[in-house]
Design a protein around this motif. Structure first.
Motif, PDB file in Angstrom:
ATOM      1  N   ARG A 194       0.819  -1.200   0.000  1.00  0.00           N
ATOM      2  CA  ARG A 194       0.000   0.000   0.000  1.00  0.00           C
ATOM      3  C   ARG A 194       0.858   1.258   0.000  1.00  0.00           C
ATOM      4  NH1 ARG A 194      -5.579  -1.037   3.078  1.00  0.00           N
ATOM      5  NH2 ARG A 194      -6.291  -2.505   1.532  1.00  0.00           N
TER       6      ARG A 194
ATOM      7  N   ARG B   9       1.220   3.982   1.587  1.00  0.00           N
ATOM      8  CA  ARG B   9       0.982   4.752   2.801  1.00  0.00           C
ATOM      9  C   ARG B   9       2.248   5.422   3.313  1.00  0.00           C
ATOM     10  NH1 ARG B   9      -1.258  -0.523   3.661  1.00  0.00           N
ATOM     11  NH2 ARG B   9      -3.485  -0.467   4.055  1.00  0.00           N
TER      12      ARG B   9
ATOM     13  N   GLY C 152      -4.397   6.888   7.538  1.00  0.00           N
ATOM     14  CA  GLY C 152      -3.575   5.873   6.896  1.00  0.00           C
ATOM     15  C   GLY C 152      -2.516   5.409   7.883  1.00  0.00           C
TER      16      GLY C 152
ATOM     17  N   SER D  25      -5.083   7.199   2.211  1.00  0.00           N
ATOM     18  CA  SER D  25      -4.327   5.968   2.049  1.00  0.00           C
ATOM     19  C   SER D  25      -5.174   4.768   2.475  1.00  0.00           C
ATOM     20  CB  SER D  25      -3.011   6.076   2.828  1.00  0.00           C
ATOM     21  OG  SER D  25      -2.070   5.146   2.369  1.00  0.00           O
ATOM     22  N   SER D  26      -4.720   4.006   3.467  1.00  0.00           N
ATOM     23  CA  SER D  26      -5.500   2.838   3.891  1.00  0.00           C
ATOM     24  C   SER D  26      -6.858   3.245   4.425  1.00  0.00           C
ATOM     25  CB  SER D  26      -4.733   2.045   4.945  1.00  0.00           C
ATOM     26  OG  SER D  26      -4.390   2.868   6.048  1.00  0.00           O
TER      27      SER D  26
ATOM     28  N   ALA E 190      -8.632   5.669   3.246  1.00  0.00           N
ATOM     29  CA  ALA E 190      -9.452   5.931   2.067  1.00  0.00           C
ATOM     30  C   ALA E 190     -10.064   4.643   1.552  1.00  0.00           C
ATOM     31  CB  ALA E 190      -8.611   6.595   0.981  1.00  0.00           C
TER      32      ALA E 190
ATOM     33  N   ALA F 105     -12.063   9.906  -0.713  1.00  0.00           N
ATOM     34  CA  ALA F 105     -10.991   8.907  -0.618  1.00  0.00           C
ATOM     35  C   ALA F 105      -9.717   9.488  -1.208  1.00  0.00           C
ATOM     36  CB  ALA F 105     -11.390   7.625  -1.347  1.00  0.00           C
TER      37      ALA F 105
ATOM     38  N   GLY G 283      -5.899   6.641  -1.976  1.00  0.00           N
ATOM     39  CA  GLY G 283      -6.197   5.318  -1.448  1.00  0.00           C
ATOM     40  C   GLY G 283      -6.020   4.187  -2.433  1.00  0.00           C
TER      41      GLY G 283
END
Length: 405
Positions: A52, A54, A186, A275-276, A278, A297, A300
């Motif tokens: 991810r 992030r 995030g 990020s996460s 979102a 979001a 993300g």
């Protein structure tokens, strides 16, 4: 339990990703192992496959956190870096005059709210009232406060931060409901929610938007996103793990309704996240369109990728925004609204536009908003909200109505 946030856990190893047939692949630059972020803000273990995006956001937040902590450093973290002055807070009461000395009566339970009139969708606070402690006082006198929530449905216990706009305590709105914006972070998403840090400016942006007529006066609810700093849980009920999907979709809204004047319908409920966070906000809107109507979001992801899904493909599919969006399209609604934000200096726009091209049809309404010169961090995402996303979400939700004399 490992307590020192300045050192990685001794058992931290890169995750082994579970093979998945996914449509959206992440930027290769995010697949590289990154050095551990110093100090105070731990990064979770890395995955050796899709990872991810992030890291830049969490690194940027770390800089602000170190400045906030200053010389207190690690001791401040262990005690509670969001400590504020620790005063008890009662929301929804008319604030005393500026020269009245100490504000409110700490620890006093608010009186029964006036009965709503006019709009049958207004939901008065149902109780029981939580105990809130001030963590931050903003320049306009509004307060960010924290409480501890034991989720009745998920069984998970975690911290939740809240903020109400000045209008919430205005007697003109005493019988009105207020829209709710659940703000998800995030990074680790634990043990703190960085949207409760005033330096990011989320609450100020809303207040300024209210004054400019471009934003509704949202109640902002900021729960922890994960139950620990070791894994990402995709805001889902992964078998055998803490029920973080139920925590976000059920316990946090129930807590909000218990403490604040809100709306019964989904027309007063939305998410925002980075990020996460979102990903989780978008997934919740698509998964529970009867409860939530919209999401902002920012930077993300599109598909679930926690390593904890291994061996649980069916459950993972039930939490996949691709499949959830297609289900909404096939069943014809209800309508949901997704506003992607992406900085022009970060990667990830391609996966958003691909998702939009495939699923922005029928009841799934979708926009992709560029943040010029924006990077993967909360400051730039708040700037994007000020430049248009707050106005966008305010147009699809309902706002409070003042009582007319």
């Amino acid at each position: 339990m490992h307590q020192d946030p300045q050192r990685p856990r001794p058992d931290d190893q890169p995750y082994q990703p579970y093979p998945q047939d996914q449509s959206y692949r992440y930027d290769p630059s995010y697949r590289q192992e990154q050095p551990y972020v110093p100090p105070h803000i731990p990064e979770p273990p890395r995955r050796s496959g899709r990872t991810r995006s992030r890291r830049v956001l969490w690194t940027s937040a770390a800089v602000a956190f170190v400045l906030v902590l200053g010389g207190g450093g690690f001791a401040a973290w262990k005690l509670d870096w969001f400590s504020g002055d620790g005063s008890s807070v009662s929301f929804g009461k008319t604030p005393p005059p500026a020269d009245a000395g100490a504000q409110g009566n700490p620890g006093q339970t608010p009186a029964s709210p006036p009965a709503p009139t006019g709009d049958p969708d207004v939901q008065p606070a149902t109780g029981p009232v939580s105990e809130f402690k001030q963590t931050t006082k903003l320049d306009d006198g509004t307060i960010i406060a924290k409480t501890r929530l034991k989720g009745a449905k998920s069984g998970f216990e975690g911290d939740v931060w809240v903020w109400t706009p000045k209008e919430y305590a205005d007697p003109k709105y005493a019988k009105s409901g207020f829209p709710v914006l659940i703000a998800l972070p995030g990074g680790n998403g634990y043990p703190a929610n960085y949207w409760a840090d005033r330096s990011l400016g989320l609450q100020k942006a809303i207040s300024e938007g209210v004054q400019a007529g471009t934003s509704l006066p949202f109640i902002v609810i900021m729960p922890v996103l994960n139950p620990d700093a070791k894994y990402y849980y995709d805001g889902s009920d992964i078998p055998g793990q803490p029920k973080m999907g139920t925590w976000i979709a059920e316990d946090v809204p129930d807590f909000t309704r218990a403490n604040f004047r809100t709306y019964k319908s989904r027309d007063g409920w939305a998410f925002m996240g980075s990020s996460s966070g979102a990903f989780v906000g978008m997934k919740q809107v698509l998964q529970h369109p009867d409860k939530f109507k919209a999401v902002i979001a920012s930077g993300g992801e599109i598909v679930p990728d926690s390593p904890l899904w291994k061996g649980h493909q069916a459950e993972m599919d039930a939490n996949n925004p691709e499949k959830l969006a297609q289900k909404l399209i096939d069943t014809g609604g209800p309508e949901v609204y997704i506003n992607f934000q992406i900085g022009t200096k970060e990667s990830g726009k391609e996966r958003m536009t691909q998702f939009q091209q495939k699923y922005a049809k029928g009841p799934v309404k979708m926009t992709v908003r560029d943040i010029q010169n924006g990077e993967h961090n909360g400051w730039h995402y708040v700037r994007g909200m000020k430049e248009g996303s707050l106005e966008w979400v305010s147009k699809v939700l309902k706002g409070p109505k003042p009582e007319t004399s």
